[in-house]
Scaffold this motif. Structure first.
Motif, mmCIF file in Angstrom:
data_model
loop_
_atom_site.group_PDB
_atom_site.id
_atom_site.type_symbol
_atom_site.label_atom_id
_atom_site.label_comp_id
_atom_site.label_asym_id
_atom_site.label_seq_id
_atom_site.Cartn_x
_atom_site.Cartn_y
_atom_site.Cartn_z
ATOM 1 N N LEU A 110 46.510 -15.337 20.850
ATOM 2 C CA LEU A 110 45.767 -14.687 19.763
ATOM 3 C C LEU A 110 45.941 -15.458 18.459
ATOM 4 C CD1 LEU A 110 46.573 -10.989 20.649
ATOM 5 C CD2 LEU A 110 44.282 -11.790 20.072
ATOM 6 N N ASN A 111 47.174 -15.870 18.187
ATOM 7 C CA ASN A 111 47.428 -16.629 16.948
ATOM 8 C C ASN A 111 46.725 -17.982 16.961
ATOM 9 O OD1 ASN A 111 49.366 -15.465 14.777
ATOM 10 N ND2 ASN A 111 50.077 -14.664 16.742
ATOM 11 N N VAL A 112 46.698 -18.622 18.114
ATOM 12 C CA VAL A 112 46.012 -19.922 18.210
ATOM 13 C C VAL A 112 44.516 -19.736 17.929
ATOM 14 C CG1 VAL A 112 45.297 -21.725 19.827
ATOM 15 C CG2 VAL A 112 47.691 -20.993 19.772
ATOM 16 N N VAL A 113 43.917 -18.709 18.541
ATOM 17 C CA VAL A 113 42.471 -18.496 18.354
ATOM 18 C C VAL A 113 42.173 -18.168 16.894
ATOM 19 C CG1 VAL A 113 40.510 -17.024 18.959
ATOM 20 C CG2 VAL A 113 42.101 -17.764 20.745
ATOM 21 N N LEU A 114 42.958 -17.252 16.315
ATOM 22 C CA LEU A 114 42.677 -16.840 14.932
ATOM 23 C C LEU A 114 42.863 -18.002 13.967
ATOM 24 C CD1 LEU A 114 44.375 -13.332 15.150
ATOM 25 C CD2 LEU A 114 41.918 -13.758 14.854
ATOM 26 N N LYS A 115 43.895 -18.810 14.199
ATOM 27 C CA LYS A 115 44.099 -19.966 13.313
ATOM 28 C C LYS A 115 42.914 -20.934 13.418
ATOM 29 C CE LYS A 115 47.232 -23.647 11.927
ATOM 30 N NZ LYS A 115 47.278 -23.240 10.513
ATOM 31 N N THR A 116 42.396 -21.057 14.650
ATOM 32 C CA THR A 116 41.323 -22.020 14.902
ATOM 33 C C THR A 116 40.013 -21.620 14.231
ATOM 34 O OG1 THR A 116 42.359 -22.523 17.015
ATOM 35 C CG2 THR A 116 40.051 -23.189 16.776
ATOM 36 N N ILE A 117 39.732 -20.306 14.183
ATOM 37 C CA ILE A 117 38.375 -19.911 13.753
ATOM 38 C C ILE A 117 38.276 -19.357 12.335
ATOM 39 C CG2 ILE A 117 37.635 -19.485 16.130
ATOM 40 C CD1 ILE A 117 37.936 -16.495 15.671
ATOM 41 N N LEU A 118 39.400 -18.884 11.757
ATOM 42 C CA LEU A 118 39.284 -18.136 10.495
ATOM 43 C C LEU A 118 39.305 -19.018 9.246
ATOM 44 C CD1 LEU A 118 41.553 -14.956 10.982
ATOM 45 C CD2 LEU A 118 39.042 -15.094 10.967
ATOM 46 N N ASN A 119 38.328 -18.818 8.379
ATOM 47 C CA ASN A 119 38.399 -19.328 7.005
ATOM 48 C C ASN A 119 38.989 -18.209 6.150
ATOM 49 O OD1 ASN A 119 37.003 -21.960 7.242
ATOM 50 N ND2 ASN A 119 35.319 -20.655 7.960
ATOM 51 N N PRO A 120 39.590 -18.562 4.980
ATOM 52 C CA PRO A 120 40.237 -17.517 4.171
ATOM 53 C C PRO A 120 39.275 -16.364 3.858
ATOM 54 C CG PRO A 120 40.715 -19.695 3.281
ATOM 55 C CD PRO A 120 39.721 -19.901 4.395
ATOM 56 N N GLY A 121 39.786 -15.138 4.029
ATOM 57 C CA GLY A 121 39.006 -13.949 3.662
ATOM 58 C C GLY A 121 38.012 -13.500 4.726
ATOM 59 N N GLU A 122 37.866 -14.244 5.817
ATOM 60 C CA GLU A 122 36.910 -13.812 6.845
ATOM 61 C C GLU A 122 37.452 -12.592 7.592
ATOM 62 O OE1 GLU A 122 34.149 -17.692 7.655
ATOM 63 O OE2 GLU A 122 35.876 -17.417 8.980
ATOM 64 N N GLU A 123 36.494 -11.794 8.073
ATOM 65 C CA GLU A 123 36.871 -10.488 8.639
ATOM 66 C C GLU A 123 36.935 -10.513 10.162
ATOM 67 O OE1 GLU A 123 33.799 -8.030 6.989
ATOM 68 O OE2 GLU A 123 34.652 -8.145 4.962
ATOM 69 N N VAL A 124 37.900 -9.756 10.674
ATOM 70 C CA VAL A 124 38.021 -9.583 12.120
ATOM 71 C C VAL A 124 37.986 -8.087 12.395
ATOM 72 C CG1 VAL A 124 39.447 -9.980 14.160
ATOM 73 C CG2 VAL A 124 39.444 -11.671 12.299
ATOM 74 N N ILE A 125 37.020 -7.661 13.213
ATOM 75 C CA ILE A 125 36.908 -6.239 13.537
ATOM 76 C C ILE A 125 37.910 -5.897 14.638
ATOM 77 C CG2 ILE A 125 35.370 -4.491 14.562
ATOM 78 C CD1 ILE A 125 33.056 -5.835 13.079
ATOM 79 N N ILE A 126 38.690 -4.851 14.391
ATOM 80 C CA ILE A 126 39.615 -4.359 15.424
ATOM 81 C C ILE A 126 39.243 -2.906 15.699
ATOM 82 C CG2 ILE A 126 41.480 -5.985 14.974
ATOM 83 C CD1 ILE A 126 42.884 -3.939 13.265
ATOM 84 N N LEU A 127 39.386 -2.494 16.954
ATOM 85 C CA LEU A 127 38.839 -1.217 17.387
ATOM 86 C C LEU A 127 39.951 -0.188 17.557
ATOM 87 C CD1 LEU A 127 36.388 -2.775 19.976
ATOM 88 C CD2 LEU A 127 35.893 -2.085 17.628
ATOM 89 N N ALA A 128 39.926 0.829 16.706
ATOM 90 C CA ALA A 128 40.975 1.866 16.757
ATOM 91 C C ALA A 128 40.737 2.773 17.950
ATOM 92 C CB ALA A 128 40.955 2.681 15.459
ATOM 93 N N PRO A 129 41.822 3.171 18.638
ATOM 94 C CA PRO A 129 43.211 2.770 18.420
ATOM 95 C C PRO A 129 43.449 1.328 18.899
ATOM 96 C CG PRO A 129 43.029 4.724 19.857
ATOM 97 C CD PRO A 129 41.676 4.151 19.731
ATOM 98 N N PHE A 130 44.296 0.586 18.153
ATOM 99 C CA PHE A 130 44.492 -0.837 18.472
ATOM 100 C C PHE A 130 45.978 -1.189 18.566
ATOM 101 C CE2 PHE A 130 43.462 -0.183 13.951
ATOM 102 C CZ PHE A 130 44.691 -0.478 13.394
ATOM 103 N N PHE A 131 46.250 -2.314 19.207
ATOM 104 C CA PHE A 131 47.595 -2.906 19.288
ATOM 105 C C PHE A 131 47.946 -3.364 17.874
ATOM 106 C CE2 PHE A 131 49.872 -7.050 20.509
ATOM 107 C CZ PHE A 131 51.055 -6.437 20.889
ATOM 108 N N VAL A 132 49.023 -2.819 17.320
ATOM 109 C CA VAL A 132 49.243 -2.939 15.875
ATOM 110 C C VAL A 132 49.481 -4.377 15.421
ATOM 111 C CG1 VAL A 132 51.744 -2.536 15.849
ATOM 112 C CG2 VAL A 132 50.358 -1.777 13.927
ATOM 113 N N GLU A 133 49.983 -5.235 16.324
ATOM 114 C CA GLU A 133 50.252 -6.615 15.921
ATOM 115 C C GLU A 133 48.972 -7.357 15.486
ATOM 116 O OE1 GLU A 133 53.285 -5.890 15.692
ATOM 117 O OE2 GLU A 133 54.255 -7.616 16.597
#
Ligand code: PLP
Length: 397
Positions: A110-133
């Motif tokens: 997950l960290n590898v993917v997020l580091k690869t795709i995210l520019n500062p301030g970009e949003e990631v939708i997470i679906l509640a209830p979610f894994f808190v990490e």
């Protein structure tokens, strides 16, 4: 302050989790571990399949030259090929070994993917209830989590709510099926609707939104159900997963990510992800584990055992008056809290020596989580305590 303010603030916001664990420890010391019913952790109590020990011994008895050295940051070619074959079989789409990176668990992936795709301030939708990490992982890479509820009665995807939450800054959506903490599996038609929505946006506005499919529980499905593979359903998808749950190896930190070959940008994504795996300091996934899991792609722990534990708990708790969605997989239950305040309910449960996690810890106040990857005997012994808890919380008991 000796540590970064942001880290101090994350720690203090999650300090109730620590307090809960401390209280669990105190109860264990006072009453003995045998009389405490701990349902807090997703740490499987089962042992890895026999085939794992066999392969481990055979490798230890006949070590390969250089088997503890660095390898390509993406992993051993034969391990990547074995994983690619498995996903090709599951998805019906030929996945090249080049689209696989072996990682330090699903958390590493997950960290590898997020580091690869995210520019500062970009949003990631997470679906509640979610894994808190997820929230911390997104923050690690300068992104902003956007919480969207699933259907509150079924915990299934609410595609309209997802569509409404998408903005020009949305870069990814994380989906988890079978889900932690609810255990639901998203059916193919609802994942296809999500895929169609994202394809429409990509065509219309050139806006590429990734679906990150977090699926460490994909082999833990009940009642003969099959977890749909994301690749045929969502073009812009990346699988992140591990063998922490299906082979019961969470301490070994072995997982992988896989990029959908139907995604036009897959090769650029992979180049970025190999780089990210390196510079995050993972360098590569553990070498010994890569050798072993290459041979275990069709193995898993005994799913029937988990199903029996689910059946026991769902039927007993329902009789007591708890209400919950009957989960299709994973090893969690997510019932409604009988008290309006789920943290208060979890404290009340501690009085009855039952340790639980409040729904607030998953962005879903009003519920609580039971992790039933524990000894069946312990579940059986805990039932009288559950009954008195239920009565004290105003249920039948
Ligand atoms: N994603 C989900 C939904 C999980 O439940 C977990 C662990 O509990 C992880 C990711 C992380 O798993 P790993 O041990 O493979 O890093």
């Amino acid at each position: 302050m000796a540590i970064a303010m942001k880290i101090a603030s994350h720690i203090s916001k999650s300090s109730w989790i620590r307090r809960m664990f401390e209280e669990g420890e105190r109860l264990r010391q006072e009453f003995g571990a045998g009389s405490i019913y701990d349902f807090t952790l997703g740490n499987p109590d089962v042992e890895p399949p026999e085939a794992f020990n066999r392969e481990l011994v055979s490798l230890a008895m006949a070590p390969l030259p250089g088997m503890h050295r660095y390898m390509n940051n993406a992993g051993y070619p034969e391990t990547r090929a074995a994983v690619a074959d498995k996903i090709s079989g599951d998805s019906g789409i030929t996945v090249p070994a080049d689209n696989i990176i072996m990682t330090c668990g699903a958390g590493g992936a997950l960290n590898v993917v997020l580091k690869t795709i995210l520019n500062p301030g970009e949003e990631v939708i997470i679906l509640a209830p979610f894994f808190v990490e997820y929230k911390f992982y997104i923050d690690n890479h300068g992104g902003a989590p956007v919480e969207v509820w699933t259907n509150r009665d079924t915990f299934q995807l609410d595609i309209d709510a997802i569509e409404k939450a998408i903005t020009i800054k949305t870069r990814a959506i994380i989906v988890c099926s079978p889900n932690n903490p609810t255990g639901v599996i998203y059916p193919a038609d609802s994942l296809k609707r999500l895929g169609d929505l994202l394809k429409k946006m990509h065509k219309r506005a050139g806006h590429l939104i990734y679906v990150i499919s977090d699926e460490p529980y994909a082999r833990i499905a009940f009642d003969g159900l099959h977890v749909p593979n994301i690749f045929p359903l969502v073009e812009s998808s990346v699988i992140v997963t591990s063998h922490s749950k299906d082979l019961a190896l969470p301490g070994e930190r072995i997982g992988y990510l896989a990029a959908n070959p139907r995604m036009a940008t897959a090769s650029q994504f992979m180049e970025g992800a190999v780089f990210s795996n390196r510079v995050l300091g993972f360098v590569n996934a553990p070498a010994l584990m890569q050798r072993l899991v290459a041979k275990l792609q069709n193995e898993s722990v005994d799913i029937a055992e988990y199903q029996a534990k689910r059946d026991l708990l769902v039927s007993e708790l329902t009789k007591m008056g708890f209400s919950m969605v009957n989960p299709d997989g994973a090893f969690y239950l997510f019932p409604k809290s009988p008290l309006a305040d789920d943290v208060e309910f979890v404290k009340l449960a501690q009085k009855h020596h039952i340790l639980l996690v409040p729904g607030a810890g998953f962005g879903a106040p009003g519920f609580f989580r039971i992790a039933y990857c524990v000894d069946k005997g312990m579940i059986e012994r805990s039932l009288p305590a559950w009954r008195s808890l239920a009565r004290e919380a105003g249920l039948k008991g």
